[in-house]
Structure formats: C-alpha cells, structure tokens
Design a protein around this motif. Structure first.
Motif, short mmCIF file in Angstrom:
data_model
loop_
_atom_site.label_atom_id
_atom_site.label_comp_id
_atom_site.label_asym_id
_atom_site.label_seq_id
_atom_site.Cartn_x
_atom_site.Cartn_y
_atom_site.Cartn_z
N SER A 83 2.27 3.38 -5.40
CA SER A 83 2.24 4.58 -6.23
C SER A 83 3.46 4.69 -7.15
O SER A 83 3.41 5.38 -8.16
CB SER A 83 2.17 5.84 -5.35
OG SER A 83 3.29 5.92 -4.49
N ARG A 97 0.83 -1.21 0.00
CA ARG A 97 0.00 0.00 0.00
C ARG A 97 0.86 1.26 0.00
O ARG A 97 0.50 2.27 -0.60
CB ARG A 97 -0.95 -0.01 1.19
CG ARG A 97 -1.95 -1.15 1.13
CD ARG A 97 -2.93 -1.15 2.29
NE ARG A 97 -3.95 -0.12 2.14
CZ ARG A 97 -5.07 -0.07 2.85
NH1 ARG A 97 -5.31 -1.01 3.75
NH2 ARG A 97 -5.95 0.88 2.66
N GLU A 139 -1.44 6.16 -11.71
CA GLU A 139 -2.82 6.63 -11.59
C GLU A 139 -3.32 6.36 -10.17
O GLU A 139 -2.67 5.69 -9.39
CB GLU A 139 -3.73 5.93 -12.61
CG GLU A 139 -3.87 4.42 -12.43
CD GLU A 139 -2.82 3.63 -13.16
OE1 GLU A 139 -3.02 2.42 -13.29
OE2 GLU A 139 -1.81 4.21 -13.57
N LYS A 140 -4.47 6.92 -9.84
CA LYS A 140 -5.00 6.78 -8.49
C LYS A 140 -5.14 5.30 -8.14
O LYS A 140 -5.82 4.55 -8.81
CB LYS A 140 -6.35 7.48 -8.37
CG LYS A 140 -6.89 7.52 -6.95
CD LYS A 140 -8.19 8.32 -6.87
CE LYS A 140 -8.71 8.36 -5.44
NZ LYS A 140 -9.99 9.12 -5.33
N PHE A 141 -4.48 4.91 -7.06
CA PHE A 141 -4.45 3.51 -6.66
C PHE A 141 -5.53 3.23 -5.63
O PHE A 141 -5.68 3.97 -4.66
CB PHE A 141 -3.07 3.16 -6.08
CG PHE A 141 -2.98 1.76 -5.57
CD1 PHE A 141 -3.04 0.68 -6.43
CD2 PHE A 141 -2.82 1.50 -4.21
CE1 PHE A 141 -2.94 -0.62 -5.97
CE2 PHE A 141 -2.72 0.21 -3.73
CZ PHE A 141 -2.78 -0.85 -4.62
N MET A 142 -6.29 2.17 -5.85
CA MET A 142 -7.36 1.79 -4.93
C MET A 142 -7.09 0.38 -4.40
O MET A 142 -6.93 -0.56 -5.18
CB MET A 142 -8.72 1.84 -5.62
CG MET A 142 -9.15 3.24 -6.05
SD MET A 142 -10.80 3.24 -6.80
CE MET A 142 -11.80 2.72 -5.40
#
Length: 236
Positions: A38, A34, A43-46
C-alpha cells in the motif's frame, strides 16, 4: 452499528493479527509484500497468483538458492512494484548489502529508488525490522543512499551510465530497454555492449543478478543472455 465493545475487540484482533503477520514478514517475502504494498500502490491493491509466484521466486534469490533470475512479464503486471518491495525486504534482512538497481533511464531508476527509500523509512518497515538503523543523514538521496552503521548502500542508475566504483551483492535490471528504444538496433547494441564490461564488472563474488522486463524484441538483453546459455551453460 457495532457497539464500542465490539469495535474495541475488532481493533484488538486486527492488532494481534498484524503483529503475527509482521513477525512472519521478516522471513517470508510474500507476507512482507502484502503488508507493504500500500505504500507504493496507493490505489486498491489486489494480490494475485502471479504475484505470489513472483514473490516466492524472488525469495529464493535472497536465500541464495537462485543466483541468476530472468522474469518476463507483460506491462501492468506489477513487476516493478514487486521488485521495489523485494529490494526493501533485502535491505531489512541484509543491511550490509550493497545494491545496484538499473533501469532504461536514470529518471525511472531514481523513481524506484525513491519508493525503496520511502519503504525502509516507514513505521511499518520499522515494526517488521525493529533493529534496522535507518539511513545515514548525510547520504540519503532517492537514487543513492547509505544505511546507518552497517555499510549497506543503494545505487539507482540508468543503463549505460557510469557506475565505476560501485559494487553490489545484488544487481537488478528492471526493463533495460523501454518500449520505444527496444525497436532500435543502436539502443539495443548500447545495452548489450554495456552489460558485460559495465554492469557485470560491478558485482561482488557470489552476487545475485535479477533481470525483469517486458519483452519487446527477441534481440533484447533477455534474448542476449538466453542465446549465451545455448552456447555456454556457464556463461551467466
């Protein structure tokens, strides 16, 4: 708008939380993943439940509680990203390990190797593993690098390529067949013929094996090892 004092307190709080997370990440792969995702996922990591489960299971491999792991996931499930993060985490925890990472083409395997190299060279990684000595200056190609002073190394290769002379404590095969080659009996046979006398002969005693892939055919490498298990539970 927040006052300067509030902003300073927020920054301090974030710094303290990050330090605690970094300490936890040394022994907890889900936390490491986690924090570091990045770097390879701009891109936005979920984070999702399936990633948590994958991360927890991969950690069992590093701990030696699972020696053979087969993961089957659909495209777009971040399976390769999780594998890359796991490889980097393993090098941080086991800098003497030799690692062999295979994909259906050398180009793709080298791409993943470049991500691993970027992760272990990052400041974030060094914060988590401050004793990590980095890469040897004379051998640090994207798909082939040595670790400084420890004897550890990382080799990326395509299925079927010559890996004679290489050894591994951890062998990972990430998509041995592409979506295009999976329907080819000829290409599938090449993979299956190479797996035993090629890949498996490179593994050191007590080495771990991870196969991670999208299933496009019942006759693929995953099907091959599952069928072996039916006739001989000790086969792999």
């Amino acid at each position: 708008m927040d006052s300067p004092d509030i902003l300073a307190n927020k920054k301090k709080l974030f710094s303290e939380l990050y330090k605690k997370a970094a300490i936890k990440a040394v022994d907890d792969f889900p936390t490491f993943a986690r924090i570091m995702a990045s770097i390879i996922i701009p891109e936005k990591f979920m984070w999702g439940n399936h990633l948590q489960k994958i991360a927890e299971t991969l950690q069992l491999v590093e701990e030696g509680k699972i020696s053979r792991l087969l993961l089957e996931l659909p495209p777009g499930a971040s399976k390769s990203s999780m594998t890359v993060l796991f490889e980097a985490w393993c090098l941080g925890r086991n800098p003497a390990w030799e690692m062999l990472c295979i994909s259906h083409s050398t180009q793709l395997a080298t791409k993943w190797g470049r991500f691993v190299r970027d992760i272990v060279s990052s400041n974030e990684f060094k914060q988590i593993f401050p004793k990590f000595k980095g890469l040897r200056e004379d051998v640090q190609a994207a798909g082939y690098f040595y670790l400084q002073d420890t004897g550890g190394m990382y080799v990326a290769a395509g299925v079927g390529t010559n890996i004679a002379g290489e050894r591994a404590n951890l062998g990972i095969i990430d998509d041995a067949l592409s979506e295009q080659t999976a329907i080819s009996e000829h290409e599938t046979k090449k993979v299956l013929d190479w797996y035993g006398p090629g890949f498996k002969t490179r593994l050191l005693p007590e080495a771990r094996i991870i196969q991670i892939q999208t299933r496009w055919s019942l006759g693929d490498l995953a099907g091959f090892v599952l069928n072996l298990e039916k006739t001989n539970p000790e086969a792999d």
